[in-house]
Design a protein around this motif. Structure first.
Motif, mmCIF file in Angstrom:
data_model
loop_
_atom_site.group_PDB
_atom_site.id
_atom_site.type_symbol
_atom_site.label_atom_id
_atom_site.label_comp_id
_atom_site.label_asym_id
_atom_site.label_seq_id
_atom_site.Cartn_x
_atom_site.Cartn_y
_atom_site.Cartn_z
ATOM 1 N N UNK A 7 -27.732 -3.774 13.219
ATOM 2 C CA UNK A 7 -28.781 -4.318 11.879
ATOM 3 C C UNK A 7 -28.757 -5.737 11.527
ATOM 4 N N UNK A 8 -27.703 -6.189 11.914
ATOM 5 C CA UNK A 8 -27.682 -7.797 12.336
ATOM 6 C C UNK A 8 -28.539 -7.988 13.527
ATOM 7 N N UNK A 9 -28.009 -7.728 14.890
ATOM 8 C CA UNK A 9 -28.801 -8.039 15.942
ATOM 9 C C UNK A 9 -29.919 -7.409 16.399
ATOM 10 N N UNK A 10 -30.060 -6.274 15.238
ATOM 11 C CA UNK A 10 -31.806 -5.726 15.371
ATOM 12 C C UNK A 10 -32.767 -7.460 14.615
ATOM 13 N N UNK A 11 -32.616 -7.754 12.853
ATOM 14 C CA UNK A 11 -33.404 -8.381 13.063
ATOM 15 C C UNK A 11 -33.165 -10.314 13.544
ATOM 16 N N UNK A 12 -32.175 -10.151 14.285
ATOM 17 C CA UNK A 12 -31.572 -11.834 14.402
ATOM 18 C C UNK A 12 -32.356 -12.028 15.863
ATOM 19 N N UNK A 13 -32.048 -10.487 16.599
ATOM 20 C CA UNK A 13 -33.203 -10.357 18.129
ATOM 21 C C UNK A 13 -34.729 -10.727 17.907
ATOM 22 N N UNK A 14 -34.902 -10.091 17.238
ATOM 23 C CA UNK A 14 -36.288 -9.990 16.165
ATOM 24 C C UNK A 14 -37.065 -11.149 16.316
ATOM 25 N N UNK A 15 -36.130 -12.113 15.332
ATOM 26 C CA UNK A 15 -36.454 -13.320 15.230
ATOM 27 C C UNK A 15 -36.394 -14.525 16.477
ATOM 28 N N UNK A 16 -35.029 -14.570 17.321
ATOM 29 C CA UNK A 16 -35.110 -15.627 18.388
ATOM 30 C C UNK A 16 -36.423 -14.722 18.923
ATOM 31 N N UNK A 17 -36.695 -13.753 19.406
ATOM 32 C CA UNK A 17 -38.213 -13.159 20.423
ATOM 33 C C UNK A 17 -39.588 -13.635 19.633
ATOM 34 N N UNK A 255 -36.817 -21.561 31.269
ATOM 35 C CA UNK A 255 -35.496 -21.275 31.389
ATOM 36 C C UNK A 255 -36.252 -20.826 30.374
ATOM 37 N N UNK A 256 -36.931 -20.754 29.332
ATOM 38 C CA UNK A 256 -37.832 -20.412 28.138
ATOM 39 C C UNK A 256 -38.459 -18.621 29.075
ATOM 40 N N UNK A 257 -38.621 -18.386 30.123
ATOM 41 C CA UNK A 257 -38.991 -17.345 30.281
ATOM 42 C C UNK A 257 -37.800 -16.604 31.203
ATOM 43 N N UNK A 258 -36.712 -17.518 31.484
ATOM 44 C CA UNK A 258 -35.348 -16.415 31.670
ATOM 45 C C UNK A 258 -35.466 -15.876 30.121
ATOM 46 N N UNK A 259 -34.537 -16.478 29.121
ATOM 47 C CA UNK A 259 -34.309 -16.694 27.873
ATOM 48 C C UNK A 259 -35.201 -15.202 26.732
ATOM 49 N N UNK A 260 -36.648 -14.905 27.753
ATOM 50 C CA UNK A 260 -37.067 -13.897 27.201
ATOM 51 C C UNK A 260 -37.096 -12.404 26.926
ATOM 52 N N UNK A 261 -36.511 -12.838 28.835
ATOM 53 C CA UNK A 261 -35.968 -11.269 29.458
ATOM 54 C C UNK A 261 -35.369 -10.558 28.711
ATOM 55 N N UNK A 266 -31.894 -7.420 24.445
ATOM 56 C CA UNK A 266 -31.518 -6.696 23.337
ATOM 57 C C UNK A 266 -32.185 -6.408 22.125
ATOM 58 N N UNK A 267 -33.311 -7.128 22.080
ATOM 59 C CA UNK A 267 -34.448 -6.467 20.612
ATOM 60 C C UNK A 267 -34.637 -4.692 21.523
ATOM 61 N N UNK A 268 -34.665 -4.094 22.750
ATOM 62 C CA UNK A 268 -34.589 -3.188 23.156
ATOM 63 C C UNK A 268 -33.782 -2.364 23.163
ATOM 64 N N UNK A 269 -32.437 -2.820 22.477
ATOM 65 C CA UNK A 269 -31.085 -2.133 22.456
ATOM 66 C C UNK A 269 -31.455 -2.321 20.660
ATOM 67 N N UNK A 270 -31.270 -2.717 20.252
ATOM 68 C CA UNK A 270 -31.057 -2.506 18.795
ATOM 69 C C UNK A 270 -31.779 -2.420 18.161
#
Length: 333
Positions: A7-17, A255-261, A266-270
């Motif tokens: 659950x933490x990874x879910x919302x953290x990854x969404x925020x980072x995205x 680098x931002x494009x690579x980070x986006x991938x 991670x978003x899709x996973x969690x």
């Protein structure tokens, strides 16, 4: 405790995205408008190098997961990528579809006016939901379907062109050209929804880490991206080199494009592809607000604020769950 981490990874990854997408949009806009002496950098080469960086970073993360053992990492990559070609080839499908999708969008933009393109391309939100229901067996309630429709309408209004189109431009678009553009964008919507949900299905049904799967996806993305670069920009690459127009800002964009991938995986996973669409929509609004308040190169209209309100409403509505009535005789089995 076991459910807290996902659950933490879910919302953290969404925020980072949201932050990553916002930063990429603003930085890319700046890099493409920056006046430099000499040729401008090739977007196709930036895509290729973003894939290369993503593969390298994922390899390092797999190395960390294997307790910093180079031997164990090498053996794992050999066992999972080289020794299982059928499993690896599965990732060629979304990679190839993503490449096809980029080409289709180019065709669509060449044959449609901006307003028609923006409105039609928002159908990818609904195609993603439909593929999630059909391929993953996900069940969406009435409020979630309503939220998806509001989100599609809101994003359409937010991205609606504010400048009136030239009559000559509209007349130049023949009926046949508009049909070709419309078919291209509709196919792109279908391919976007299918590829995203297909990748999600692989990630959630596999025992391998998300980083290993990203290496497999990145390998095919690198190959297809290189072929596309040579097909569309081969002459310019031979004339000025693959690093033409590169500077510090360009490196930041790559680098931002690579980070986006990485973040999307991670978003899709969690989480899921539908929530990814909400995060992307929120980043559009955030980018526009930053452009208005900090950069001063955007003047929002009433249409924009109406669309932003719809997106925010849809975001809260999608997470709303009806509570069962008190005294209900419904029993879960």
């Amino acid at each position: 405790m076991s459910s807290t981490h996902p659950m933490m990874m879910k919302y953290l990854s969404l925020g980072v995205l949201v932050l990553q997408t916002t930063s990429l949009v603003l930085t890319m806009r700046y890099s493409r408008t920056l006046t430099e002496v000499g040729p401008r950098y090739l977007a196709s080469s930036a895509v290729v190098f973003a894939e290369a960086i993503k593969i390298l970073v994922c390899a390092v993360l797999v190395f960390v997961e294997n307790n910093y053992s180079a031997r164990a990492t090498r053996q794992l990559l050999k066992d999972e990528i080289v020794s299982k070609p059928l499993e690896t080839v599965k990732l060629a499908i979304p990679a190839g579809i993503y490449t096809l999708q980029n080409n289709l969008l180019y065709v669509a933009l060449s044959n449609l006016d901006a307003a028609t393109y923006q409105v039609t391309y928002q159908l990818k939100i609904l195609t993603t939901a439909l593929f999630s229901v059909s391929m993953l067996g996900r069940r969406l309630g009435m409020y979630q379907w309503l939220a998806l429709i509001l989100l599609m309408a809101g994003v359409t209004l937010v991205q609606w062109p504010t400048a009136p189109q030239e009559d000559s431009e509209m007349k130049a678009l023949s009926a046949s050209a508009q049909f070709v553009g419309l078919m291209a964008v509709l196919t792109a919507c279908l391919s976007s929804g299918f590829a995203g949900v297909y990748f999600e299905k692989i990630l959630k049904e596999t025992k391998q880490s998300v980083w290993l799967r990203n290496i497999q996806l990145g390998l095919f993305g690198f190959i297809f991206g290189t072929l596309g670069m040579m097909a569309y920009d081969g002459q310019r690459v031979r004339q000025y080199g693959i690093f033409q127009g590169y500077n510090t800002i360009t490196c930041v964009v790559v680098c931002l494009q690579a980070l986006g991938g990485l973040v999307v995986a991670v978003v899709i996973k969690y989480a899921d592809n539908i929530l990814k669409g909400f995060a992307t929509s929120m980043s559009i609004i955030l980018s526009a607000l930053i452009s208005y308040f900090l950069l001063g190169d955007f003047n929002p209209s009433r249409i924009f604020f109406s669309g932003a309100a719809l997106v925010i409403t849809a975001t809260f509505l999608y997470g709303y769950e009806r509570k069962p009535a008190i005294g209900s005789n419904a029993v879960k089995v």
